[in-house]
Each structure stands twice: as structure tokens, then as C-alpha cells.
Design an enzyme around this catalytic site. Structure first.
Site, PDB file in Angstrom:
ATOM      1  N   THR A 125       0.799  -1.227   0.000  1.00  0.00           N
ATOM      2  CA  THR A 125       0.000   0.000   0.000  1.00  0.00           C
ATOM      3  C   THR A 125       0.835   1.282   0.000  1.00  0.00           C
ATOM      4  O   THR A 125       1.936   1.312   0.571  1.00  0.00           O
ATOM      5  CB  THR A 125      -0.902   0.022   1.258  1.00  0.00           C
ATOM      6  OG1 THR A 125      -1.451   1.336   1.418  1.00  0.00           O
ATOM      7  CG2 THR A 125      -0.158  -0.330   2.530  1.00  0.00           C
ATOM      8  N   GLU A 127       0.212   3.633   1.800  1.00  0.00           N
ATOM      9  CA  GLU A 127       0.271   4.036   3.211  1.00  0.00           C
ATOM     10  C   GLU A 127       1.697   3.802   3.755  1.00  0.00           C
ATOM     11  O   GLU A 127       2.104   4.453   4.713  1.00  0.00           O
ATOM     12  CB  GLU A 127      -0.773   3.233   3.992  1.00  0.00           C
ATOM     13  CG  GLU A 127      -0.976   3.606   5.433  1.00  0.00           C
ATOM     14  CD  GLU A 127      -1.637   4.966   5.699  1.00  0.00           C
ATOM     15  OE1 GLU A 127      -2.241   5.537   4.778  1.00  0.00           O
ATOM     16  OE2 GLU A 127      -1.508   5.451   6.827  1.00  0.00           O
ATOM     17  N   TYR A 149      -1.170   0.227  11.010  1.00  0.00           N
ATOM     18  CA  TYR A 149      -1.511  -0.444   9.744  1.00  0.00           C
ATOM     19  C   TYR A 149      -0.352  -0.330   8.746  1.00  0.00           C
ATOM     20  O   TYR A 149       0.071  -1.328   8.160  1.00  0.00           O
ATOM     21  CB  TYR A 149      -2.789   0.188   9.162  1.00  0.00           C
ATOM     22  CG  TYR A 149      -3.060  -0.200   7.726  1.00  0.00           C
ATOM     23  CD1 TYR A 149      -3.623  -1.431   7.399  1.00  0.00           C
ATOM     24  CD2 TYR A 149      -2.744   0.674   6.682  1.00  0.00           C
ATOM     25  CE1 TYR A 149      -3.858  -1.785   6.069  1.00  0.00           C
ATOM     26  CE2 TYR A 149      -2.980   0.328   5.359  1.00  0.00           C
ATOM     27  CZ  TYR A 149      -3.541  -0.899   5.053  1.00  0.00           C
ATOM     28  OH  TYR A 149      -3.765  -1.241   3.742  1.00  0.00           O
TER      29      TYR A 149
HETATM   30  P1  NAP Z   1     -11.431  -4.600   2.827  1.00  0.00           P
HETATM   31  O1  NAP Z   1     -12.644  -4.270   2.029  1.00  0.00           O
HETATM   32  O2  NAP Z   1     -11.300  -4.056   4.192  1.00  0.00           O
HETATM   33  O3  NAP Z   1     -11.312  -6.199   2.875  1.00  0.00           O
HETATM   34  C1  NAP Z   1     -10.461  -6.849   3.786  1.00  0.00           C
HETATM   35  C2  NAP Z   1     -10.729  -8.339   3.723  1.00  0.00           C
HETATM   36  O4  NAP Z   1      -9.875  -9.016   4.659  1.00  0.00           O
HETATM   37  C3  NAP Z   1     -12.179  -8.745   4.081  1.00  0.00           C
HETATM   38  O5  NAP Z   1     -12.582  -9.777   3.225  1.00  0.00           O
HETATM   39  C4  NAP Z   1     -12.012  -9.267   5.506  1.00  0.00           C
HETATM   40  O6  NAP Z   1     -12.990 -10.208   5.881  1.00  0.00           O
HETATM   41  C5  NAP Z   1     -10.666  -9.961   5.371  1.00  0.00           C
HETATM   42  N1  NAP Z   1     -10.079 -10.297   6.674  1.00  0.00           N
HETATM   43  C6  NAP Z   1      -9.867  -9.466   7.726  1.00  0.00           C
HETATM   44  N2  NAP Z   1      -9.345 -10.155   8.752  1.00  0.00           N
HETATM   45  C7  NAP Z   1      -9.221 -11.448   8.346  1.00  0.00           C
HETATM   46  C8  NAP Z   1      -8.748 -12.639   8.973  1.00  0.00           C
HETATM   47  N3  NAP Z   1      -8.294 -12.641  10.214  1.00  0.00           N
HETATM   48  N4  NAP Z   1      -8.766 -13.789   8.252  1.00  0.00           N
HETATM   49  C9  NAP Z   1      -9.253 -13.817   6.996  1.00  0.00           C
HETATM   50  N5  NAP Z   1      -9.717 -12.722   6.344  1.00  0.00           N
HETATM   51  C10 NAP Z   1      -9.698 -11.544   7.020  1.00  0.00           C
HETATM   52  O7  NAP Z   1     -10.113  -4.148   2.025  1.00  0.00           O
HETATM   53  P2  NAP Z   1      -9.943  -3.825   0.466  1.00  0.00           P
HETATM   54  O8  NAP Z   1     -10.165  -2.372   0.252  1.00  0.00           O
HETATM   55  O9  NAP Z   1     -10.644  -4.831  -0.344  1.00  0.00           O
HETATM   56  O10 NAP Z   1      -8.376  -4.032   0.305  1.00  0.00           O
HETATM   57  C11 NAP Z   1      -7.826  -5.302  -0.016  1.00  0.00           C
HETATM   58  C12 NAP Z   1      -6.380  -5.355   0.438  1.00  0.00           C
HETATM   59  O11 NAP Z   1      -5.633  -4.328  -0.227  1.00  0.00           O
HETATM   60  C13 NAP Z   1      -6.159  -5.122   1.915  1.00  0.00           C
HETATM   61  O12 NAP Z   1      -5.066  -5.910   2.317  1.00  0.00           O
HETATM   62  C14 NAP Z   1      -5.802  -3.644   2.008  1.00  0.00           C
HETATM   63  O13 NAP Z   1      -5.041  -3.398   3.156  1.00  0.00           O
HETATM   64  C15 NAP Z   1      -5.004  -3.476   0.726  1.00  0.00           C
HETATM   65  N6  NAP Z   1      -5.014  -2.148   0.126  1.00  0.00           N
HETATM   66  C16 NAP Z   1      -6.193  -1.528  -0.108  1.00  0.00           C
HETATM   67  C17 NAP Z   1      -6.194  -0.285  -0.724  1.00  0.00           C
HETATM   68  C18 NAP Z   1      -7.487   0.435  -1.019  1.00  0.00           C
HETATM   69  O14 NAP Z   1      -7.434   1.649  -1.255  1.00  0.00           O
HETATM   70  N7  NAP Z   1      -8.621  -0.254  -1.049  1.00  0.00           N
HETATM   71  C19 NAP Z   1      -4.978   0.304  -1.110  1.00  0.00           C
HETATM   72  C20 NAP Z   1      -3.796  -0.391  -0.870  1.00  0.00           C
HETATM   73  C21 NAP Z   1      -3.826  -1.633  -0.261  1.00  0.00           C
HETATM   74  P3  NAP Z   1     -14.370  -9.769   6.604  1.00  0.00           P
HETATM   75  O15 NAP Z   1     -15.302  -9.420   5.470  1.00  0.00           O
HETATM   76  O16 NAP Z   1     -14.753 -10.989   7.342  1.00  0.00           O
HETATM   77  O17 NAP Z   1     -14.061  -8.584   7.466  1.00  0.00           O
HETATM   78  N1  GDD Z   2     -12.038   7.439   6.952  1.00  0.00           N
HETATM   79  C1  GDD Z   2     -12.121   8.757   7.116  1.00  0.00           C
HETATM   80  N2  GDD Z   2     -13.216   9.289   7.743  1.00  0.00           N
HETATM   81  N3  GDD Z   2     -11.125   9.525   6.640  1.00  0.00           N
HETATM   82  C2  GDD Z   2     -11.230  10.860   6.782  1.00  0.00           C
HETATM   83  C3  GDD Z   2     -12.327  11.478   7.402  1.00  0.00           C
HETATM   84  C4  GDD Z   2     -13.365  10.646   7.925  1.00  0.00           C
HETATM   85  O1  GDD Z   2     -14.348  11.096   8.489  1.00  0.00           O
HETATM   86  N4  GDD Z   2     -12.145  12.816   7.374  1.00  0.00           N
HETATM   87  C5  GDD Z   2     -10.981  13.048   6.767  1.00  0.00           C
HETATM   88  N5  GDD Z   2     -10.411  11.870   6.406  1.00  0.00           N
HETATM   89  C6  GDD Z   2      -9.106  11.690   5.762  1.00  0.00           C
HETATM   90  C7  GDD Z   2      -8.170  10.752   6.521  1.00  0.00           C
HETATM   91  O2  GDD Z   2      -7.593  11.424   7.636  1.00  0.00           O
HETATM   92  C8  GDD Z   2      -7.183  10.430   5.405  1.00  0.00           C
HETATM   93  O3  GDD Z   2      -6.210  11.427   5.314  1.00  0.00           O
HETATM   94  C9  GDD Z   2      -8.036  10.449   4.138  1.00  0.00           C
HETATM   95  O4  GDD Z   2      -9.283  11.088   4.505  1.00  0.00           O
HETATM   96  C10 GDD Z   2      -8.357   9.080   3.556  1.00  0.00           C
HETATM   97  O5  GDD Z   2      -8.845   8.238   4.598  1.00  0.00           O
HETATM   98  P1  GDD Z   2      -9.435   6.776   4.281  1.00  0.00           P
HETATM   99  O6  GDD Z   2     -10.474   6.865   3.246  1.00  0.00           O
HETATM  100  O7  GDD Z   2      -9.796   6.174   5.598  1.00  0.00           O
HETATM  101  O8  GDD Z   2      -8.214   6.035   3.594  1.00  0.00           O
HETATM  102  P2  GDD Z   2      -6.663   5.909   3.985  1.00  0.00           P
HETATM  103  O9  GDD Z   2      -5.884   6.699   2.967  1.00  0.00           O
HETATM  104  O10 GDD Z   2      -6.426   6.196   5.400  1.00  0.00           O
HETATM  105  O11 GDD Z   2      -6.412   4.359   3.777  1.00  0.00           O
HETATM  106  C11 GDD Z   2      -6.897   3.668   2.626  1.00  0.00           C
HETATM  107  O12 GDD Z   2      -5.945   3.729   1.588  1.00  0.00           O
HETATM  108  C12 GDD Z   2      -4.718   3.039   1.852  1.00  0.00           C
HETATM  109  C13 GDD Z   2      -3.830   3.251   0.619  1.00  0.00           C
HETATM  110  O13 GDD Z   2      -3.185   4.484   0.698  1.00  0.00           O
HETATM  111  C14 GDD Z   2      -7.217   2.236   3.045  1.00  0.00           C
HETATM  112  O14 GDD Z   2      -7.898   1.583   1.995  1.00  0.00           O
HETATM  113  C15 GDD Z   2      -5.950   1.459   3.341  1.00  0.00           C
HETATM  114  O15 GDD Z   2      -6.264   0.091   3.571  1.00  0.00           O
HETATM  115  C16 GDD Z   2      -5.017   1.597   2.122  1.00  0.00           C
HETATM  116  O16 GDD Z   2      -3.816   0.867   2.333  1.00  0.00           O
END
Ligand code: NAP
Ligand code: GDD
Length: 324
Positions: A125, A127, A149
Site C-alpha cells: 500500500t 500508506e 496499519y
Molecule cells: P477490505 O474491504 O477491508 O477487505 C479486507 C478483507 O480481509 C475482508 O474480506 C475481511 O474479511 C478480510 N479479513 C480481515 N481479517 C481477516 C482474517 N483474520 N482472516 C481472513 N480474512 C480476514 O479491504 P480492500 O479495500 O478490499 O483491500 C484489499 C487489500 O488491499 C487489503 O489488504 C488492504 O489493506 C489493501 N489495500 C487496499 C487499498 C485500497 O485503497 N482499497 C490500497 C492499498 C492496499 P471480513 O469481510 O470478514 O471482514
Molecule cells: N475514513 C475517514 N473518515 N477519513 C477521513 C475522514 C473521515 O471522516 N475525514 C478526513 N479523512 C481523511 C483521513 O484522515 C485520510 O487522510 C483520508 O481522509 C483518507 O482516509 P481513508 O479513506 O480512511 O483512507 P486511507 O488513505 O487512510 O487508507 C486507505 O488507503 C490506503 C492506501 O493508501 C485504506 O484503503 C488502506 O487500507 C489503504 O492501504
């Protein structure tokens, strides 16, 4: 027919990746933890639940991983499971580390024990860049994670690199920047905004409480990003790739897009709530996807505005239907 195992199948990316792999002729095994309620809404939303072999397991439990790997003998494993919400990682740092860091190591170990020729994808990520060291981040930018995280993901990232270098495994890490969709979790800011905007429009909510709306993110569409995961495992060599759009937008401007689309002025509804600020913030992220474009032929197709409108439309439909 190739078999792929996806951990995190019930999450946003798991659902879109499963849909993509099924379309490409794969047999898809979905690794999901047993819960007291069935949790396949996203697979249902995409209409693919019955096409996937769902199997119980927990990423923190190496034995379940080994058993499933041995039973299905997948050609490719995509490790998407994580405690993925940054905010929660300060409240539950140990659980986050067990799931997000050690969980990934369990998958690598299971592959090493069962069949080291299985190809592995790790969901790394942006992050990990955290307190950014370069204005635009690429594969060689130094990391400085800002949350439990981010630290956990960095551990998993380096373990992926280490298993590739130590055991010659085909292990890739996709350093994905934020990606969203209509099936994004409600706690993430884009979906929180589109869902609240829809509720406000329909008279079900008055205000939207947000934290730091000056934070900036490089937002793309999850559908585009799962294509990149698959492409990485089809590449000649295992490698790490940044996946991003190359554009950054503030939370404030993203809000404006969503509210404007519904004919509302976000300034009349957004309330800044200090309790939603994070102990350490990632102020800005912007990725350089040139390596993925050059070596994988990947490019983001959907822009932020188009995606936010798609999310608002989907939320208007769902909120209208459920009135909540
Ligand atoms: P998400 O919607 O939060 O999905 C996370 C998944 O992990 C869910 O299916 C959850 O299952 C499962 N999980 C959590 N704890 C577990 C455990 N102990 N054993 C087995 N499964 C478990 O995340 P996403 O947005 O699809 O992201 C997918 C991956 O990409 C994650 O690793 C995230 O950190 C990474 N990532 C996401 C982003 C983004 O912007 N979306 C960016 C960079 C990296 P439940 O449904 O049971 O909770
Ligand atoms: N969630 C949330 N809720 N974020 C807020 C809010 C709020 O009410 N107000 C402001 N923000 C700001 C957060 O402080 C952050 O800077 C930004 O919005 C994005 O927050 P999120 O949407 O929670 O995403 P993230 O960037 O922290 O994390 C996501 O992206 C990562 C990749 O860069 C997640 O999907 C991570 O799992 C992923 O790795």
C-alpha cells in the site's frame, strides 16, 4: 483451467478480483473467516457468489491456510486479507499486526511448505510511504509509515521481497494507492461522503462529520486496480509495482464533486470534527505508475469524478430502497 485462491474475498478488492478472474476462465477459491452472520454482500452485489468455492479459514491460522493450499493446489494466491482501516489500527494495533503483518507471513509460509512454485500477490500500500520522502512516490521512494496499519503492511511487504530473494518464489507486491468503488466499506472517506450525500439529499441526515479534509489522496477505481494484480502474476519476473493514477485531490474537493453532483453545496453540511483527526496523518499521496504502464501495459481508466458519480448513483439507489 487455472485455480486462484483469494484471501479477503468478502472485501472490496476480493469481490472485484474474483469477478475479473472468473471472466478470465479461472476457478476461484475464496478464503473467508467464519462469522456468526453470512458476509457475502459484495459478492452478491456483483452476482458471483455461486460461482466461487468459498472455504473457511483465518489468515492468522497457518494450519487452515496449509490445509486449503494443499486441497486446492492453486496456481496463484492473492493475499488481500487485512485489517485495512487505518483509523482502527491505533485502537487495535496488536490485532492489526497479527492479521496484516503475520497473516501475510502465514500465507508465504504455507506456499513455501506446500508448493513454492505457487505464484503470490501481496496487497502492499501507498500508506507505507506515509510521511513522504519524495513529492511523487515510486517503487524506489523510501518508506516512512505513519500508522500501525502502515507499519504492519511494511513488514508484509519486506517479507514478500525476502521470500522472493531467499526461496526464489514468484512473489510480487503491488504498492496500490487508494482505490474505491460503490462497494467500498462505509468507514473509508469516499464512501462515507457519497453515502452521506445521498442520505442528506433524501432527507435522512442533516450533517456530515469529517476529520482532516485538507488531506490529499491519489484515488482510482478498484476495478482498474484488480487488473493490475492479475497482470503482475502474468509478468515474466516477480517484481513490485506502484499502481496509481498520478493525480492527487483533497478530501474537500472530493466532497465538492459528490455534493455538486446532487445539486448541494457541501459547505452547508460538512462539520469538522476534531475527534476524527488521526494521531499521525498521511497528508498527501501521489503515485507514479510509469513502471506498471511500461512493463505491465496497465493504465488507470476511470477518473475520480466519474467514479464519485458512480458511487453517488449507487448510494442514491440503495438508500432510496432501504430508507437508511
Ligand atoms: P477490505 O474491504 O477491508 O477487505 C479486507 C478483507 O480481509 C475482508 O474480506 C475481511 O474479511 C478480510 N479479513 C480481515 N481479517 C481477516 C482474517 N483474520 N482472516 C481472513 N480474512 C480476514 O479491504 P480492500 O479495500 O478490499 O483491500 C484489499 C487489500 O488491499 C487489503 O489488504 C488492504 O489493506 C489493501 N489495500 C487496499 C487499498 C485500497 O485503497 N482499497 C490500497 C492499498 C492496499 P471480513 O469481510 O470478514 O471482514
Ligand atoms: N475514513 C475517514 N473518515 N477519513 C477521513 C475522514 C473521515 O471522516 N475525514 C478526513 N479523512 C481523511 C483521513 O484522515 C485520510 O487522510 C483520508 O481522509 C483518507 O482516509 P481513508 O479513506 O480512511 O483512507 P486511507 O488513505 O487512510 O487508507 C486507505 O488507503 C490506503 C492506501 O493508501 C485504506 O484503503 C488502506 O487500507 C489503504 O492501504
Amino acid at each position: 483451467m487455472k485455480t486462484a485462491l483469494i484471501t479477503g474475498i468478502t472485501g472490496q478488492d476480493g469481490a472485484y478480483l474474483a469477478e475479473y478472474l472468473l471472466k478470465n476462465g479461472y476457478e476461484v477459491i475464496g478464503f473467508m473467516r467464519r462469522l456468526s452472520t453470512i458476509n457475502v454482500e459484495r459478492l452478491d452485489y456483483l452476482g458471483i457468489t455461486d460461482e466461487i468455492i468459498l472455504t473457511d479459514g483465518d489468515i492468522t491460522d497457518l494450519s487452515s491456510m496449509v490445509r486449503i493450499m494443499d486441497k486446492y493446489k492453486p496456481a496463484e494466491v492473492y493475499n488481500l486479507a487485512a485489517q485495512s482501516f487505518v483509523g482502527t489500527s491505533w485502537q487495535q494495533p496488536i490485532l492489526t499486526s497479527n492479521v496484516t503483518a503475520i497473516g501475510a507471513l502465514n500465507v508465504l509460509e504455507a506456499i513455501r511448505l506446500v508448493d513454492p512454485s505457487i505464484k503470490f500477490y501481496q496487497a502492499s500500500t501507498s500508506e507505507m510511504f506515509g510521511k513522504i520522502k519524495e513529492t511523487i512516490q515510486c517503487e524506489t521512494t523510501p518508506f516512512h509509515p505513519r500508522s500501525p496499519y502502515g507499519v504492519s503492511k511494511l513488514y508484509a511487504h519486506w517479507m514478500t521481497v525476502n521470500y522472493r530473494e531467499s526461496f526464489n518464489m514468484f512473489a510480487c507486491a503491488g504498492i496500490l494507492f487508494n482505490h474505491e468503488s460503490p462497494i467500498r466499506g462505509l468507514e473509508f472517506v469516499t464512501r462515507k461522503v457519497t453515502h452521506s450525500a445521498a442520505r442528506i439529499k433524501l432527507g435522512l441526515q442533516d450533517k456530515l462529520h469529517l476529520g482532516n479534509i485538507d488531506a490529499k489522496r491519489d484515488w482510482g477505481h478498484a476495478k482498474d486496480y484488480v487488473r493490475a494484480m492479475h497482470l503482475m502474476l502474468q509478468h515474466d519476473n516477480p517484481d513490485d509495482f506502484v499502481i496509481a493514477t498520478g493525480k492527487t485531490t483533497s478530501v474537500r474537493d472530493m466532497c465538492k464533486i459528490a455534493f455538486d453532483y446532487l445539486g448541494l453545496d457541501y459547505k452547508n453540511y460538512v462539520v469538522i470534527d476534531k475527534s476524527l483527526f488521526r494521531p499521525a496523518e498521511v497528508e498527501i499521496l501521489i503515485g507514479n505508475p510509469v513502471k506498471a504502464e511500461k512493463h505491465l501495459g496497465w493504465k488507470a481508466e476511470v477518473g475520480l469524478e466519474e467514479m464519485i458519480k458512480e458511487m453517488v448513483d449507487a448510494d442514491m439507489k440503495r438508500v432510496n430502497l432501504n430508507r437508511r
